[in-house]
Design an enzyme around this catalytic site. Sequence first.
Site, short mmCIF file in Angstrom:
data_model
loop_
_atom_site.label_atom_id
_atom_site.label_comp_id
_atom_site.label_asym_id
_atom_site.label_seq_id
_atom_site.Cartn_x
_atom_site.Cartn_y
_atom_site.Cartn_z
N HIS A 29 43.83 10.07 54.10
CA HIS A 29 44.70 9.05 53.51
C HIS A 29 44.90 7.92 54.51
O HIS A 29 44.77 8.09 55.72
CB HIS A 29 46.05 9.64 53.08
CG HIS A 29 47.00 9.93 54.21
ND1 HIS A 29 47.85 8.99 54.74
CD2 HIS A 29 47.21 11.07 54.93
CE1 HIS A 29 48.56 9.53 55.71
NE2 HIS A 29 48.20 10.79 55.86
N CYS A 30 45.17 6.73 53.97
CA CYS A 30 45.51 5.59 54.81
C CYS A 30 46.97 5.24 54.53
O CYS A 30 47.76 6.11 54.17
CB CYS A 30 44.57 4.41 54.53
SG CYS A 30 44.63 3.81 52.83
N MET A 31 47.34 3.97 54.65
CA MET A 31 48.74 3.60 54.47
C MET A 31 49.22 3.78 53.04
O MET A 31 50.38 4.09 52.79
CB MET A 31 48.93 2.13 54.88
CG MET A 31 48.84 1.89 56.37
SD MET A 31 50.22 2.62 57.27
CE MET A 31 51.58 1.64 56.64
N ARG A 33 46.74 4.94 50.22
CA ARG A 33 45.80 5.61 49.31
C ARG A 33 45.43 7.02 49.77
O ARG A 33 45.21 7.26 50.96
CB ARG A 33 44.51 4.78 49.18
CG ARG A 33 44.73 3.35 48.74
CD ARG A 33 43.40 2.61 48.67
NE ARG A 33 43.60 1.18 48.43
CZ ARG A 33 42.61 0.31 48.27
NH1 ARG A 33 41.35 0.72 48.36
NH2 ARG A 33 42.88 -0.97 48.06
#
Length: 506
Positions: A29-31, A33
């Site tokens: 995961h990113c910030m 998504r």
Amino acid sequence: MATEDKNRATAAAILPLVGGAANVGSIAHCMTRLRLGLHDRSLVDDEALKAVPAVMGVVEDDTYQIVLGPGTVARVTPEFERLVEEGRAAAPGEAAPPAPASASADELAAQGAAMKAARKAKNATPFKLFLRRIANIFVPLIPALIGCGIIAGLNGLLVNLGWLTSVTPALAAMASGFMALIAVFVGYNTAKEFGGTPILGGAVAAIIVFPGVANIEAFGQKLAPGQGGVLGALGAAVLAVYVEKWCRRWVPEALDVLVTPTLTVLLSGLVTIFGLMYVAGEISTAIGTFADWLLSNGGAGAGFVLGGLFLPLVMLGLHQALIPIHTTLIEQQGYTVLLPILAMAGAGQVGAAVAVYFRLPRNQSIRRTIRSALPAGLLGVGEPLIYGVSLPLGRPFITACVGGAFGGGFVGLFNQLGDKVGSTAIGPSGWALFPLLDGNQGLGTTVAIYAGGLLAGYLTGFLATYFFGFSKDLLAEFDVAQEPAESTVPATGGPTSPPTKEPAGV
């Protein structure tokens, strides 16, 4: 429902809609998504996923990305990982999705696989793959940058007010500790990303911040601790990976545990001290000098171009190239002057979405999407509005860029006049950037300039979209009642989304 139960329920709702545990190859995961590597893309139910309350939209790239928003994604991902592990444990013999049961299903699966391969090939250019690697190195650092940045802002406010003088030194230590050692974390992540031993990458990068390098002379001048910064750490760790891989091929197995780490640190360290630190230091200085020159001389024009082009850069994935530049500026100056200007692109997007809302009073599907996605847009999470509103309509995406250009021009103008506006961290945007603002003037002035830029972006994005964002054909096509079920656009802001027809007259 308790927060933990809510997050698990969201993960449980998502898992079967992406083909179950057996179809999930990787999870990250990113910030904003949840990024999934899937074995068979044809098993995903896009429309059902978009109907999950916590899902803001979906995006297809080299991974299947489910937009959950900041905060939520960090809580849902561990629950999703647990559910996938439980699913695999319950069916240990199921290593891959079940084979199709009929000839027509075989054909459909083959088509799905071909489409997936085509998409991956399109996105697998060497440059884009390189940018994704850069993003994978720096994105994990963003939570620490945000936390330390907010503490730095709070500490600066207390110092200016003369409050809690016994506490501010401790806050300064908390805010500065991570940045003092960020090169080590970059080296660790770089080695991990490029297939080396992470701790060796960190060890070589640590040379850059070691105080003792001040006693070493290279290229006729004394080195300074931290010289070269994150760029030097990046280069040092990549070099360490290649040295390590060379050693693994040629060093006998009996000696590998002793010789390989020693040669990796020794050879990479010597090149770092007597070459990379100086070169990377010159590059870092040039980046800072150029950013200052660009905004001091280009001002409104530079801000206009940067704010207007950022949304297309995001669409192409090229914005990832800016991450090490932001980090270098934060390391050098304490803040990046580029991020507040680029954040204006989101303001233009919000203004454009509000205009779409008023221009399409009969299309309840699009209006519902805007209502659900607008709060996230105000906080800087633009994917639902981009993929669910402006991009499918076509022309409103362009007018949103115009709004971003005017907002960026506003902030850039004040930079040219000597009032710098910067951010002490990367990641947040929109209203979420207020706690991270810093500059060369008082906090009140900095906040006022940034707020003025947002207002300029909102108003210009709204006016440009309201008056120029729709042709007569486009209005005739979309200003009609739409059933939510008709939507198949790439992403949405909630359970409903815009129609699937290609916009006319764009």
